[in-house]
Design a protein around this motif. Sequence first.
Motif, PDB file in Angstrom:
ATOM      1  N   THR A 122      35.295  36.702  34.166  1.00 13.70           N
ATOM      2  CA  THR A 122      36.009  38.116  34.150  1.00 13.70           C
ATOM      3  C   THR A 122      35.226  39.110  34.717  1.00 13.70           C
ATOM      4  O   THR A 122      35.832  40.069  35.643  1.00 13.70           O
ATOM      5  N   LEU A 123      33.885  39.253  34.688  1.00 12.87           N
ATOM      6  CA  LEU A 123      33.150  40.314  35.381  1.00 12.87           C
ATOM      7  C   LEU A 123      33.251  40.472  36.843  1.00 12.87           C
ATOM      8  O   LEU A 123      33.068  41.334  37.479  1.00 12.87           O
ATOM      9  N   ASP A 124      33.022  39.012  37.242  1.00 10.55           N
ATOM     10  CA  ASP A 124      33.288  39.033  38.810  1.00 10.55           C
ATOM     11  C   ASP A 124      34.660  39.426  39.497  1.00 10.55           C
ATOM     12  O   ASP A 124      34.747  39.938  40.421  1.00 10.55           O
ATOM     13  N   LYS A 125      35.481  39.234  38.520  1.00  9.99           N
ATOM     14  CA  LYS A 125      36.891  39.549  39.087  1.00  9.99           C
ATOM     15  C   LYS A 125      37.220  41.122  39.029  1.00  9.99           C
ATOM     16  O   LYS A 125      37.594  41.675  39.993  1.00  9.99           O
ATOM     17  N   LEU A 126      36.390  41.823  38.036  1.00  7.67           N
ATOM     18  CA  LEU A 126      36.747  43.092  37.716  1.00  7.67           C
ATOM     19  C   LEU A 126      35.966  43.778  38.754  1.00  7.67           C
ATOM     20  O   LEU A 126      36.283  45.109  39.339  1.00  7.67           O
ATOM     21  N   GLU A 127      34.862  43.230  39.352  1.00  4.11           N
ATOM     22  CA  GLU A 127      33.933  43.773  40.389  1.00  4.11           C
ATOM     23  C   GLU A 127      34.271  43.951  41.565  1.00  4.11           C
ATOM     24  O   GLU A 127      33.802  44.451  42.288  1.00  4.11           O
ATOM     25  N   ALA A 128      35.567  43.150  41.821  1.00  4.12           N
ATOM     26  CA  ALA A 128      36.188  43.196  43.206  1.00  4.12           C
ATOM     27  C   ALA A 128      36.902  44.760  43.442  1.00  4.12           C
ATOM     28  O   ALA A 128      37.141  44.910  44.322  1.00  4.12           O
ATOM     29  N   ILE A 129      37.070  45.365  42.176  1.00  8.50           N
ATOM     30  CA  ILE A 129      37.775  46.767  42.120  1.00  8.50           C
ATOM     31  C   ILE A 129      36.510  47.757  42.378  1.00  8.50           C
ATOM     32  O   ILE A 129      35.464  47.958  41.933  1.00  8.50           O
ATOM     33  N   PRO A 130      36.761  48.399  43.745  1.00  4.47           N
ATOM     34  CA  PRO A 130      35.800  49.436  44.115  1.00  4.47           C
ATOM     35  C   PRO A 130      35.203  50.313  43.183  1.00  4.47           C
ATOM     36  O   PRO A 130      36.042  50.933  42.251  1.00  4.47           O
ATOM     37  N   GLY A 131      33.838  50.145  42.800  1.00  3.13           N
ATOM     38  CA  GLY A 131      33.287  51.218  41.853  1.00  3.13           C
ATOM     39  C   GLY A 131      33.231  50.842  40.181  1.00  3.13           C
ATOM     40  O   GLY A 131      32.453  51.366  39.590  1.00  3.13           O
ATOM     41  N   PHE A 132      33.769  49.600  40.211  1.00  6.82           N
ATOM     42  CA  PHE A 132      34.088  49.189  38.526  1.00  6.82           C
ATOM     43  C   PHE A 132      32.582  48.883  38.277  1.00  6.82           C
ATOM     44  O   PHE A 132      31.919  47.804  38.660  1.00  6.82           O
ATOM     45  N   GLY A 133      32.146  49.374  36.986  1.00  2.00           N
ATOM     46  CA  GLY A 133      31.002  49.002  36.462  1.00  2.00           C
ATOM     47  C   GLY A 133      30.923  48.098  35.478  1.00  2.00           C
ATOM     48  O   GLY A 133      31.778  48.436  34.348  1.00  2.00           O
TER      49      GLY A 133
END
Length: 425
Positions: A122-133
Amino acid sequence: MSFAAVDIIRTKRDKGVLSDAQIDWVVAAYTRGEVADEQMSALAMAILLNGMTPGEIARWTAAMIASGERLDLSKVGRPTVDKHSTGGVGDKITLPLTPLVAACGAAVPQLSGRGLGHTGGTLDKLEAIPGFGTRLSNDEFAEQLRTVGAAICAAGDGLAPADRKLYALRDVTGTVEAIPLIASSIMSKKIAEGTSALVLDVKFGAGAFMREVADARELARTMVELGKAHGVTTVALLTDMEWPLGRAVGHSVEVEESLEVLAGGGPPDVVALTLALAREMLDAVGLGDADPQEAIASGRAMDSWRALVRAQGGDPDAPLPVANEVETITASADGFVSGLDAYAIGVAAWRLGAGRARKEDPVSASAGIILHRRPGDPVHAGDVLMELRAEDAAKLPAALEVARGAVGLAEVPPAKRPLILDRIS
């Protein structure tokens, strides 16, 4: 009280039952570095081979929780409920589910992980969003739950440190499959995070960690009992992972598919599982009158998603990464798609750059697979079955090799498989 590690190993090697004091000591001593890796490896193998009683598993879980801090979410102002999936291919359910449940009035403290091997994180998917920490302090975590109603981030270093150390050891010693250690690993983190209720999505099938239904059911029952023993309302669904979930496998492509669900569309299986888990989560905290379908139709779920992304530094309006290289696989004959091996699709996505062999390896946000046809769909010779995407063209041949073997064609469609096989509470 102090023990000799070798005596504890011998007890479990000889199919004995460890005492509470022995379990408390060995978990704490291993966390402090007083029990060596090779000794804990031997104990983990003995547990894999000989199992544990329910009492041993409960005490082992409690000892891992006690190795670190336990979050207090009592001041969040909403009932707290989390979801955990045992992992699979195309399993992006956390992304639409978390803001959806938050839009219905609960707070969702979602501590997630990264992908390893053929399964996505899940964290890898969310980090595809620019800026998501994905890193939040305990205070930031609690405050975001209070104000936004949802947070998706990595577990802090202070939560169940014994599990973090033991998990890394199990990964390199062939002991990952031990059900007592799987159950205590998952539940120690979930209980330590402070949620009042938990819904488990325990998967079985080709793309799941537990391939056999019986093993998945045993794991689910073990975790449900652990949750109850620690005062956490816990329910488990057994769900099918023989075929990938949805049509997107990767990171940015799964974010796109999640947004389709929140906008009122998306693949039927992803929508069905998202709504089923949402209803279980809301029922678990006394919000069963809330209507998740209405939250999607009204746009409240999408508003909740955008607030979550902004709160963690991301830009919900920014374009997602797109791969430079695309290759397709086409049908060789007329017929029906008879099967779609989830494990093989996961391996193909990994070869494209979407997965990692070691936890420290980087991943490609844009690499992935789009499934144009799913089992049961009719096809004609030449129809596109799937689309492989990569940043590096050199990664395509190896991925194509395994992906071609993942699809079965037949003259008749396959029997339908229920997405949710059972509910355990």
